[in-house]
Design an enzyme around this catalytic site. Structure first.
Site, mmCIF file in Angstrom:
data_model
loop_
_atom_site.group_PDB
_atom_site.id
_atom_site.type_symbol
_atom_site.label_atom_id
_atom_site.label_comp_id
_atom_site.label_asym_id
_atom_site.label_seq_id
_atom_site.Cartn_x
_atom_site.Cartn_y
_atom_site.Cartn_z
ATOM 1 N N LYS A 86 0.839 -1.206 0.000
ATOM 2 C CA LYS A 86 0.000 0.000 0.000
ATOM 3 C C LYS A 86 0.876 1.258 0.000
ATOM 4 C CE LYS A 86 -0.233 -0.253 5.066
ATOM 5 N NZ LYS A 86 -1.076 -0.497 6.235
ATOM 6 N N TYR A 89 15.046 31.608 3.216
ATOM 7 C CA TYR A 89 13.885 32.368 3.699
ATOM 8 C C TYR A 89 14.016 32.697 5.177
ATOM 9 C CZ TYR A 89 11.399 31.079 -0.599
ATOM 10 O OH TYR A 89 11.011 30.923 -1.897
ATOM 11 N N ASP A 147 11.870 23.352 -2.995
ATOM 12 C CA ASP A 147 12.612 22.537 -3.968
ATOM 13 C C ASP A 147 14.113 22.491 -3.732
ATOM 14 O OD1 ASP A 147 10.084 22.684 -5.603
ATOM 15 O OD2 ASP A 147 10.745 24.782 -5.678
ATOM 16 N N ARG A 165 1.294 -10.397 7.577
ATOM 17 C CA ARG A 165 1.153 -9.217 6.705
ATOM 18 C C ARG A 165 2.366 -8.320 6.926
ATOM 19 N NH1 ARG A 165 -3.790 -9.342 9.533
ATOM 20 N NH2 ARG A 165 -3.178 -7.451 10.644
ATOM 21 N N HIS A 217 -5.982 -7.105 13.877
ATOM 22 C CA HIS A 217 -4.775 -6.263 13.813
ATOM 23 C C HIS A 217 -4.446 -5.784 15.218
ATOM 24 C CE1 HIS A 217 -1.823 -3.876 11.720
ATOM 25 N NE2 HIS A 217 -2.324 -2.723 12.113
ATOM 26 N N CYS A 272 13.564 25.001 1.636
ATOM 27 C CA CYS A 272 12.578 25.577 0.715
ATOM 28 C C CYS A 272 11.769 24.440 0.089
ATOM 29 C CB CYS A 272 13.275 26.369 -0.391
ATOM 30 S SG CYS A 272 14.518 27.537 0.204
ATOM 31 N N ARG A 315 -10.139 0.249 15.354
ATOM 32 C CA ARG A 315 -10.128 0.989 14.095
ATOM 33 C C ARG A 315 -11.263 0.407 13.264
ATOM 34 N NH1 ARG A 315 -4.509 1.293 10.801
ATOM 35 N NH2 ARG A 315 -4.973 -0.900 10.453
HETATM 36 C C1 LIG Z 1 -0.241 -1.467 6.949
HETATM 37 C C2 LIG Z 1 -0.756 -2.693 7.580
HETATM 38 C C3 LIG Z 1 0.093 -3.774 7.839
HETATM 39 C C4 LIG Z 1 1.585 -3.719 7.669
HETATM 40 O O1 LIG Z 1 2.181 -3.267 8.852
HETATM 41 P P1 LIG Z 1 3.766 -3.190 9.035
HETATM 42 O O2 LIG Z 1 3.946 -2.709 10.417
HETATM 43 O O3 LIG Z 1 4.268 -2.215 8.026
HETATM 44 O O4 LIG Z 1 4.307 -4.560 8.802
HETATM 45 C C5 LIG Z 1 -0.485 -4.949 8.319
HETATM 46 N N1 LIG Z 1 -1.804 -5.026 8.555
HETATM 47 C C6 LIG Z 1 -2.653 -3.999 8.351
HETATM 48 C C7 LIG Z 1 -4.089 -4.158 8.646
HETATM 49 C C8 LIG Z 1 -2.150 -2.790 7.879
HETATM 50 O O5 LIG Z 1 -2.981 -1.759 7.693
#
Ligand SMILES: *Cc1c(COP(=O)(O)O)cnc(C)c1O
Length: 371
Positions: free
Chosen positions: A38, A265, A312, A221, A165, A310, A136
């Protein structure tokens, strides 16, 4: 032509490092790896890192949103793709047509999804998300059980996975994670007793994958770890992981400024004597934050950024670099010679986490892939 001749600033992404990290995760965990790509692959470039991860044996790709999954499909990626975030029912058709496995956690989404799947003529594939303490997205265990029971009677929706999660897996104190794991295990037991256990159970992000064997289940994951970045200050990756990204630029101007002159700046930096000042073409428009304490690598050692960053460009103090010349390579993130600026170092300066540093590298920075 060399990168330095064609780009003012660019990021080099070592795809062999990505592959190494995926293989290391497989060996370490002993389960399948879902490569989390992602947010443009945490800034590394989604498509090349997804392809590299799959070549190294990742079983799945994961994204946050349906359009990201579509981009993977349009690039020819055929592996299973899981969309971990919430989805709009307006996108269900797209998801089904592109074989994306969306996340289901609201009862109200079941009927619209069933209808779209029926009209497409192909089952929708979903992962049910259960809430165990992140607070969440996710259905509370009781609701998640009802969802699974309902889904069992709906042939148009196939439950490919079940997941949760953890909120604090990247901390030394495991109290909260222990509790979440326990809740999830209890839920899994109920689900299994009811004959509703889907094929793939997953709970672990990188920190969990590295530290909690009991939460690896069928798949981890892995996001931050596949890029060779540490999950946190408290949860570090084993040595076998390698950071994949180096952010480079070049000195584009070197000049002498007389004493008492303001730089950039607001003239926040004023020369105390005659000083050598360099200019690099990188600024906050590239994701290089407008903070006071930046530093970069030149000739293998640290050079301070002075004056305001700045949009750029920004300026370097070069008094201890007598040989510095226009065209010299400058490293903002990564290794140069004997020194190394880790994403974790930059994150500490910016009072944030390494994730935000690489995710923040702007779209206008070309990514060059080392294979
Ligand atoms: C982004 C995400 C992950 C990955 O987490 P890391 O800490 O980068 O390994 C795993 N599960 C869910 C639901 C996430 O949103």
């Amino acid at each position: 032509m060399s990168l330095i001749a064609t780009n003012l600033t660019w990021a080099e992404v070592d795809l062999n490092a990505i592959k190494n990290n995926i293989r290391t995760l497989q060996e370490l965990t002993g389960v399948d790896v879902m490569a989390v790509v992602k947010a443009n692959g945490y800034g590394h470039g989604m498509l090349p890192v997804a392809k590299a991860a799959l070549e190294a044996g990742a079983a799945y790709c994961a994204v946050a949103r349906i359009p990201e999954g579509i981009e993977l499909r349009e690039a020819g990626i055929q592996a299973p793709v899981h969309v971990m975030g919430p989805s709009l029912s307006h996108r269900f058709r797209d998801a089904i047509q592109h074989h994306l496995e969306i996340t289901l956690f609201q009862m109200e989404q079941i009927e619209p999804l069933r209808q779209v799947a029926a009209s497409v003529g192909r089952p929708a594939r979903v992962h049910v998300k259960v809430e165990t303490g992140m607070n969440r997205i996710g259905a509370d265990p009781d609701d998640a059980l009802v969802m699974l029971q309902t889904l069992a009677g709906i042939p148009e929706i196939e439950v490919a996975g079940l997941f949760t999660h953890y909120a604090r897996a990247d901390e030394e104190d495991t109290t909260t994670t222990d509790r979440q794991e326990e809740t999830f295990l209890q839920f899994l037991q109920t689900v299994t007793e009811n004959g509703l256990r889907p094929k793939v159970i997953h709970a672990g992000n990188s920190a969990t994958a590295v530290t909690r064997p009991a939460s690896r289940f069928d798949m981890v994951r892995a996001g931050v770890s596949m890029y060779g970045l540490h999950p946190s200050r408290e949860v570090r990756l084993p040595r076998d992981f390698k950071p994949a990204l180096t952010w480079k630029t070049q000195l584009r101007h070197v000049h002498h400024i007389k004493a008492g002159e303001g730089i950039s700046y607001g003239h926040r930096y004023v020369t105390s004597g005659e000083e050598r000042i360099g200019v690099i073409p990188v600024g906050y428009g590239d994701g290089w934050r407008r903070t006071d304490e930046n530093e970069v690598l030149l000739h293998g050692k640290r050079a301070p950024v002075v004056g305001r960053v700045c949009m750029d460009q920004c300026m370097l103090q070069l008094d201890s670099f007598p040989g510095a010349a226009v065209g010299d390579e400058v490293v903002l993130l990564g290794r140069q010679g004997a020194d190394h600026i880790a994403a974790e170092d930059v994150a500490a300066r910016w009072n944030t986490i390494n994730y935000e540093v690489t995710c923040g590298i702007s779209a206008r920075i070309p990514r060059e892939y080392l294979r």
